[in-house]
Design a protein around this motif. Structure first.
Motif, mmCIF file in Angstrom:
data_model
loop_
_atom_site.group_PDB
_atom_site.id
_atom_site.type_symbol
_atom_site.label_atom_id
_atom_site.label_comp_id
_atom_site.label_asym_id
_atom_site.label_seq_id
_atom_site.Cartn_x
_atom_site.Cartn_y
_atom_site.Cartn_z
ATOM 1 N N SER A 15 6.680 24.922 -46.881
ATOM 2 C CA SER A 15 5.307 24.578 -46.475
ATOM 3 C C SER A 15 5.220 24.461 -44.954
ATOM 4 N N LEU A 18 5.355 27.907 -43.460
ATOM 5 C CA LEU A 18 4.078 28.603 -43.655
ATOM 6 C C LEU A 18 3.007 28.046 -42.707
ATOM 7 N N THR A 22 1.029 30.158 -39.980
ATOM 8 C CA THR A 22 -0.443 30.141 -40.001
ATOM 9 C C THR A 22 -0.991 29.787 -38.629
ATOM 10 N N LEU A 23 -0.388 28.771 -38.016
ATOM 11 C CA LEU A 23 -0.811 28.339 -36.677
ATOM 12 C C LEU A 23 -0.620 29.470 -35.666
ATOM 13 N N VAL A 25 -0.381 32.724 -36.246
ATOM 14 C CA VAL A 25 -1.305 33.843 -36.512
ATOM 15 C C VAL A 25 -2.715 33.488 -36.039
ATOM 16 N N GLY A 26 -3.170 32.274 -36.366
ATOM 17 C CA GLY A 26 -4.513 31.851 -35.969
ATOM 18 C C GLY A 26 -4.675 31.835 -34.461
ATOM 19 N N LEU A 27 -3.680 31.275 -33.751
ATOM 20 C CA LEU A 27 -3.756 31.207 -32.286
ATOM 21 C C LEU A 27 -3.739 32.611 -31.679
ATOM 22 N N LEU A 29 -4.630 35.487 -33.060
ATOM 23 C CA LEU A 29 -5.889 36.198 -33.319
ATOM 24 C C LEU A 29 -7.003 35.667 -32.415
ATOM 25 N N GLY A 30 -7.055 34.342 -32.294
ATOM 26 C CA GLY A 30 -8.124 33.738 -31.496
ATOM 27 C C GLY A 30 -7.980 34.030 -30.018
ATOM 28 N N LEU A 31 -6.744 33.977 -29.531
ATOM 29 C CA LEU A 31 -6.526 34.145 -28.087
ATOM 30 C C LEU A 31 -6.578 35.601 -27.644
ATOM 31 N N ALA A 33 -8.778 37.764 -29.080
ATOM 32 C CA ALA A 33 -10.067 38.293 -29.548
ATOM 33 C C ALA A 33 -10.890 38.790 -28.364
ATOM 34 N N PHE B 170 -13.676 39.917 -40.767
ATOM 35 C CA PHE B 170 -13.211 38.960 -39.752
ATOM 36 C C PHE B 170 -13.112 39.639 -38.379
ATOM 37 N N LEU B 174 -15.165 38.348 -34.991
ATOM 38 C CA LEU B 174 -14.574 37.968 -33.707
ATOM 39 C C LEU B 174 -15.240 38.712 -32.553
ATOM 40 N N ARG B 183 -13.804 31.120 -26.356
ATOM 41 C CA ARG B 183 -12.397 31.071 -26.749
ATOM 42 C C ARG B 183 -12.112 29.973 -27.769
ATOM 43 N N GLN B 186 -13.454 30.975 -31.110
ATOM 44 C CA GLN B 186 -12.661 32.075 -31.682
ATOM 45 C C GLN B 186 -11.333 31.569 -32.243
ATOM 46 N N VAL B 187 -10.686 30.662 -31.510
ATOM 47 C CA VAL B 187 -9.404 30.119 -32.000
ATOM 48 C C VAL B 187 -9.649 29.293 -33.268
ATOM 49 N N SER B 190 -10.397 31.606 -36.139
ATOM 50 C CA SER B 190 -9.173 32.316 -36.562
ATOM 51 C C SER B 190 -8.257 31.395 -37.351
ATOM 52 N N LEU B 191 -8.160 30.138 -36.899
ATOM 53 C CA LEU B 191 -7.317 29.181 -37.634
ATOM 54 C C LEU B 191 -7.885 28.916 -39.024
ATOM 55 N N ALA B 194 -6.968 31.982 -41.047
ATOM 56 C CA ALA B 194 -5.517 32.017 -41.279
ATOM 57 C C ALA B 194 -5.130 30.946 -42.298
ATOM 58 N N ALA B 198 -3.451 31.539 -45.857
ATOM 59 C CA ALA B 198 -2.148 30.888 -46.095
ATOM 60 C C ALA B 198 -2.157 30.164 -47.442
ATOM 61 N N ARG B 202 0.461 30.864 -50.278
ATOM 62 C CA ARG B 202 1.279 29.746 -50.748
ATOM 63 C C ARG B 202 1.184 29.572 -52.275
#
Lengths: 57, 438
Positions: A15, A18, A22-23, A25-27, A29-31, A33, B170, B174, B183, B186-187, B190-191, B194, B198, B202
């Protein structure tokens, strides 16, 4: 490593891994974009006012 | 896995979803016209787009099989939310697309055709078009009439394309004007995506694989209960770690050439033991007929436990269990283990077409004798009526009891509505319709 932390990692290690993925991937993608939108256009201003930049649809 | 979640979690979940919807509604700010006021068409375009994006990610999370959600809401309710939510998201997408073209046509002074062509050429819109195409395909094949005509495996394969569609959408979100260049938003967005994906990985992928490796389940024995019905006992290692409760179900995948492709939901028909689980299967179609002749030794992958029909939901001393058809399986497991306090009463009402064809009848009679519980067979026609008035005649203090219901979906839904109207508090009603497995 003592037995208790080993047991904790066995139960929750996947967990935690994962959550880290996830963190990341999210960061990522966001950073990475787009910073500008293709629909940033001058918005028609109300009559008499100067045109202002606004965002379209 | 913890399964201690209750109706309070459902309320909190609704609040969370509403709060998220408010966050998604922030384009109201972007629609303000310089000089004051809000442009209605722009607002509709932005708001419908953001809410469609938010609705998509909520649907992904709801269907992730995350126990917190499944236990709080219940699988039946989740399926209804999923169907309604899917239709709502499709409507929002259609609204967003139309409003965007209208706004763009107004901005540029173009006709609808030219505006559509320009909008389609914008970066990120191609991904949205792919997403919409896939979602329309999923929606069309999910319509009731289409579902009856196509094989489950085909439908399921197409339905999995929803994830591809949401990922494509998605990309479009964005790049859209509500997120691009902001920013922090967007973050956060995205989180959110994600995180939802996940949850799917899982609980829909890693958990079943882990369970297969750790518990190494195999068919231990197959016992014929009646013509066309067998009880299958599955043996495995460390099954107590699953924390399965009587009344719950697993999604079972039997690894034979004919049955490995699809997992089927079957309830435990006996309380789980530390190394065995038992399910009871009635032949209703090809797969369930194949399971009648399954051999001991066949490997099994069980995903679960799921379901809310457990003693943990109990709020009252006295209990009525109502079972219809193969819904007797979870009720039988619960009937064996429900605690009967001094002066308390547990009554099982089992609706069946004919008392002589009642499943697990010997076990039920034995359990009733042993525990001092009551068992009534409601045979059709005549005594099989299951309405609030007929139940209140049998059990006058019904509204002061916990009522557990498991039966065919129509019976379960009708009874839930009927009992609620008769004054049974929602917190005392615990119901799940079983899915007919073919």
């Amino acid at each position: 490593m003592s037995a208790a932390p080993a047991g904790w990692w066995r139960r929750h290690g996947a967990s935690v891994a994962l959550a880290c993925v996830t963190l990341a991937v999210g960061l990522t993608l966001g950073l990475t974009a787009p910073t500008t939108s293709p629909v940033d256009v001058p918005w028609p201003a109300p009559s008499g006012a100067a045109p202002a930049t606004h965002r379209g649809p | 896995m913890s399964t201690r979640h209750g109706p309070g979690d459902a309320a909190r979940l609704k609040v969370l979803i509403l709060l998220g919807a408010l966050v998604a509604a922030w384009p109201v700010r972007a629609s303000a016209v310089p000089g004051g006021g809000i442009d209605g068409a722009v607002l509709v375009a932005h708001l419908s787009g953001m809410l469609a994006g938010y609705g998509s990610v909520v649907l992904v999370a709801l269907m992730s099989r995350w126990p917190v959600i499944e236990q709080a809401v219940g699988v039946d309710e989740l399926a209804r939310w999923h169907a309604r939510g899917g239709r709502l998201v499709m409507a929002l997408i259609a609204t967003h697309a139309c409003a965007a073209v209208v706004v763009w046509a107004g901005l540029r002074g173009l006709d609808a055709g030219s505006a559509t062509t320009e909008v389609l050429r914008m970066p990120g819109v191609a991904a949205a078009v792919v997403a919409v195409g896939l979602l329309v395909l999923v929606a069309v094949t999910s319509a009731r009439r289409a579902r009856r005509r196509i094989r489950y495996e085909t439908w399921h394969g197409i339905h999995l394309l929803t994830y591809v569609a949401i990922a494509a959408a998605f990309v479009h979100q964005l790049a859209g004007p509500d997120l691009a260049g902001r920013r922090v938003v967007q973050v956060g967005w995205s989180l959110l995506y994600a995180g939802a994906f996940a949850l799917v990985v899982r609980h829909r992928v890693l958990k079943p694989v882990h369970a297969a490796v750790r518990h190494r389940m195999r068919v231990a024995s197959v016992v014929t209960e009646a013509a066309g019905t067998v009880s299958i006992t599955v043996h495995g290692r460390r099954l107590d770690e699953l924390d399965a409760q009587p009344g719950q179900y697993f999604r079972w995948r039997f690894l034979t050439p004919h049955t490995w492709r699809r997992a089927h939901p079957f309830s435990l028909s006996a309380p789980p033991q530390h190394d065995t689980l038992r399910l009871t299967v009635a032949a209703r179609g090809d797969t369930t007929r194949a399971l009648q002749a399954i051999s001991p030794g066949v490997r099994v992958v069980a995903d679960g436990p799921y379901g809310i029909l457990t003693e943990r939901r109990r709020t009252r001393r006295d209990v009525v269990l109502i079972a219809g058809g193969i819904g007797i399986a979870p009720m039988r497991a619960l009937f064996e283990t429900l605690h009967i306090p001094s002066g308390g009463d547990v009554l099982l009402l089992y609706r069946t077409t004919d008392a002589s064809r009642a499943l697990l009848a010997d076990e039920l009679d034995r359990l009733a004798d042993r525990a001092g519980a009551r068992l009534h067979y409601l045979t059709q026609p005549g005594g099989g009526e299951l309405t609030a008035p007929s139940l209140l005649r049998r059990v006058p203090d019904l509204v002061r009891r916990d009522v557990f219901v498991c039966g065919p979906p129509v019976m379960t839904r009708t009874l839930m509505t009927d009992l609620t109207r008769a004054g049974l508090p929602r917190a005392q009603l615990h119901a799940e319709g079983y899915q007919t497995v073919h």
